[in-house]
Write an enzyme that holds these catalytic residues in place. Sequence first.
Site, PDB file in Angstrom:
ATOM      1  N   PHE A  52      28.161 -13.704  85.398  1.00  0.00           N
ATOM      2  CA  PHE A  52      29.443 -14.195  85.882  1.00  0.00           C
ATOM      3  C   PHE A  52      30.465 -13.062  85.900  1.00  0.00           C
ATOM      4  O   PHE A  52      31.338 -12.993  86.749  1.00  0.00           O
ATOM      5  CB  PHE A  52      29.896 -15.365  84.995  1.00  0.00           C
ATOM      6  CG  PHE A  52      31.161 -16.018  85.431  1.00  0.00           C
ATOM      7  CD1 PHE A  52      31.328 -16.454  86.729  1.00  0.00           C
ATOM      8  CD2 PHE A  52      32.197 -16.220  84.538  1.00  0.00           C
ATOM      9  CE1 PHE A  52      32.500 -17.080  87.133  1.00  0.00           C
ATOM     10  CE2 PHE A  52      33.371 -16.845  84.926  1.00  0.00           C
ATOM     11  CZ  PHE A  52      33.520 -17.277  86.236  1.00  0.00           C
ATOM     12  N   GLU A  95      39.730 -24.312  92.335  1.00  0.00           N
ATOM     13  CA  GLU A  95      38.593 -23.392  92.418  1.00  0.00           C
ATOM     14  C   GLU A  95      37.532 -23.820  91.402  1.00  0.00           C
ATOM     15  O   GLU A  95      37.795 -23.844  90.204  1.00  0.00           O
ATOM     16  CB  GLU A  95      39.026 -21.960  92.095  1.00  0.00           C
ATOM     17  CG  GLU A  95      40.089 -21.408  93.030  1.00  0.00           C
ATOM     18  CD  GLU A  95      40.544 -20.010  92.606  1.00  0.00           C
ATOM     19  OE1 GLU A  95      39.886 -19.396  91.741  1.00  0.00           O
ATOM     20  OE2 GLU A  95      41.558 -19.554  93.130  1.00  0.00           O
ATOM     21  N   HIS A 127      42.539  -6.229  98.876  1.00  0.00           N
ATOM     22  CA  HIS A 127      41.500  -7.251  98.977  1.00  0.00           C
ATOM     23  C   HIS A 127      41.693  -8.097 100.227  1.00  0.00           C
ATOM     24  O   HIS A 127      42.829  -8.316 100.663  1.00  0.00           O
ATOM     25  CB  HIS A 127      41.604  -8.235  97.800  1.00  0.00           C
ATOM     26  CG  HIS A 127      41.196  -7.676  96.481  1.00  0.00           C
ATOM     27  ND1 HIS A 127      40.014  -8.014  95.863  1.00  0.00           N
ATOM     28  CD2 HIS A 127      41.811  -6.799  95.652  1.00  0.00           C
ATOM     29  CE1 HIS A 127      39.936  -7.374  94.711  1.00  0.00           C
ATOM     30  NE2 HIS A 127      41.011  -6.632  94.557  1.00  0.00           N
ATOM     31  N   HIS A 134      46.290 -14.339  89.874  1.00  0.00           N
ATOM     32  CA  HIS A 134      46.745 -15.205  90.971  1.00  0.00           C
ATOM     33  C   HIS A 134      46.879 -16.661  90.548  1.00  0.00           C
ATOM     34  O   HIS A 134      46.347 -17.082  89.520  1.00  0.00           O
ATOM     35  CB  HIS A 134      45.801 -15.082  92.179  1.00  0.00           C
ATOM     36  CG  HIS A 134      44.364 -15.429  91.906  1.00  0.00           C
ATOM     37  ND1 HIS A 134      43.481 -14.565  91.323  1.00  0.00           N
ATOM     38  CD2 HIS A 134      43.655 -16.555  92.167  1.00  0.00           C
ATOM     39  CE1 HIS A 134      42.295 -15.124  91.225  1.00  0.00           C
ATOM     40  NE2 HIS A 134      42.365 -16.340  91.718  1.00  0.00           N
ATOM     41  N   HIS A 176      45.173 -17.404  86.621  1.00  0.00           N
ATOM     42  CA  HIS A 176      43.981 -16.736  86.096  1.00  0.00           C
ATOM     43  C   HIS A 176      43.887 -15.304  86.590  1.00  0.00           C
ATOM     44  O   HIS A 176      44.578 -14.900  87.506  1.00  0.00           O
ATOM     45  CB  HIS A 176      42.705 -17.534  86.379  1.00  0.00           C
ATOM     46  CG  HIS A 176      42.500 -17.921  87.812  1.00  0.00           C
ATOM     47  ND1 HIS A 176      43.273 -18.839  88.476  1.00  0.00           N
ATOM     48  CD2 HIS A 176      41.578 -17.523  88.707  1.00  0.00           C
ATOM     49  CE1 HIS A 176      42.851 -19.002  89.707  1.00  0.00           C
ATOM     50  NE2 HIS A 176      41.825 -18.209  89.888  1.00  0.00           N
TER      51      HIS A 176
HETATM   52 FE   LIG Z   1      40.731 -17.617  91.594  1.00  0.00          FE
END
Ligand SMILES: [Fe+2]
Length: 467
Positions: free
Chosen positions: A365, A356, A307, A350, A385
């Site tokens: 979502f 955030e 990513h 992470h 999360h």
């Molecule tokens: Fe995040």
Amino acid sequence: MTSAQTGYSIARRSDDPYRYQVGFGNWFTSEALPNVLPSGQNMPQKNKYDLYTEGMNGCPFTAPRAQNQHNWLYRIRPSVAHQGITKSAKQNPYLVAEFSLNDPKQSVSPERVAWRPDSVPANERVTFVHGIKSMAGNGSPLLREGVVLHTYACNASMERQAFVNSDGDFLLVPVAGRLDIQTELGRMMVFPGEVAVVQRGLKWKVSVPDGKAMGYIQEIFGMHYELPELGPLGASGLANPRDFEHPVAHFDVDQSDWEVLYKLGGQLWSCAQDHTPFDVVAWHGNYVPYKYDLDAFISCGSLSRDHMDPSVWTVLTARSKTPGVALADVIFAGERWDVAEKTFRPPYFHRNTATEIIGLISGDFGFERDFAPGALSLETGFGAHGMESDAYDAASDMELKPTKILQGTRMVLFETSMLMCLTEHALKTSRRKESEGGHKGLEAKFLKHKDLILKDLKAAGLPPVAF
Ligand SMILES: [Fe+2]
């Protein structure tokens, strides 16, 4: 009066009634009557039609040239032509501007917090300013640094009432209902799927042509939004400067009674005057509201494996006073191709330093059922999360073909380096969702490999570990 100007707009939407000037950070000129702007100077002894010259700046006089923002306005009457300012009898009790744990009504949350969308009671008339609800924030407009996340829900147009945010800049993210925004510098129709910025100190009003409107606001104190640096990406990509649309001059002739409502320190102050504040016939400057269609965003991502960090989807950013650290990043996640091979494609587990905050404009979502457009999710800095176990297993086993993801989805991530205080409303509202705790189904699959691990240790000449 409608602008007599010609030829600026790149029409992104055929249903937008207004015309725009394009280009982020330009020095714009605009006149609604021909040849009103003075030539070769800013403050002539007399202006055409006896208009008044008014200057306004959005930063200190001596700010570096790259950040220096100011305007020259040529108007029917200067802003000082009013009848005095008093504390408004009608405050908005949900507006918060000072954020501190010294306020016993505020709190932080180490675990994720989420809220359902706001709505407006059908039997109550609520305008934009009184439909704002502060949810979380940091800092203070008095100290000129901080960031706030609000939601808004309204069902009535501001009539002969204008608004000035003396605290900070508003970034508006409509979710439902268009915002017809009249500013001193001209008009913008802001659609769901677009974002708009109206800077501190400008006079503007909001009409709701669809009868009601709902969305998010990010407010920043002491700074202005700018485009992110592109670094190795090169000269183009992400949000291109030419896709930012700025209004053209437009003035009204209206000698009726008006109110200008100032938000200062989160309090509302009422200024009476006997004429419209929207009487700027011509202007030039670079302290100008703008809007941007998120569907114009050019998404970048990994073309091989792994990513990129989500910072690669930054639409707009605002600096903090710490070099290299953003006060606020506005990040867009929308329809794009996912092509990475040999990669766990959804967000990996992470814990980040940033706070955030996620808002959903349209679509799904993806990570949570019961998360409708207009809902809000806040993950405090270093909050852990990632995927639920079913989604994790599915992504671990999926065939990695090129896939169009987030089709029909528009998501905005309001990321900030600041820790956010939750307001009393955010803590107590029935919109707040019950805590789900951590993810329950994530098993320690490692333990299933006990025999192989012991065998591998032995083969490597290493002592066994205790299971
Ligand atoms: Fe995040």
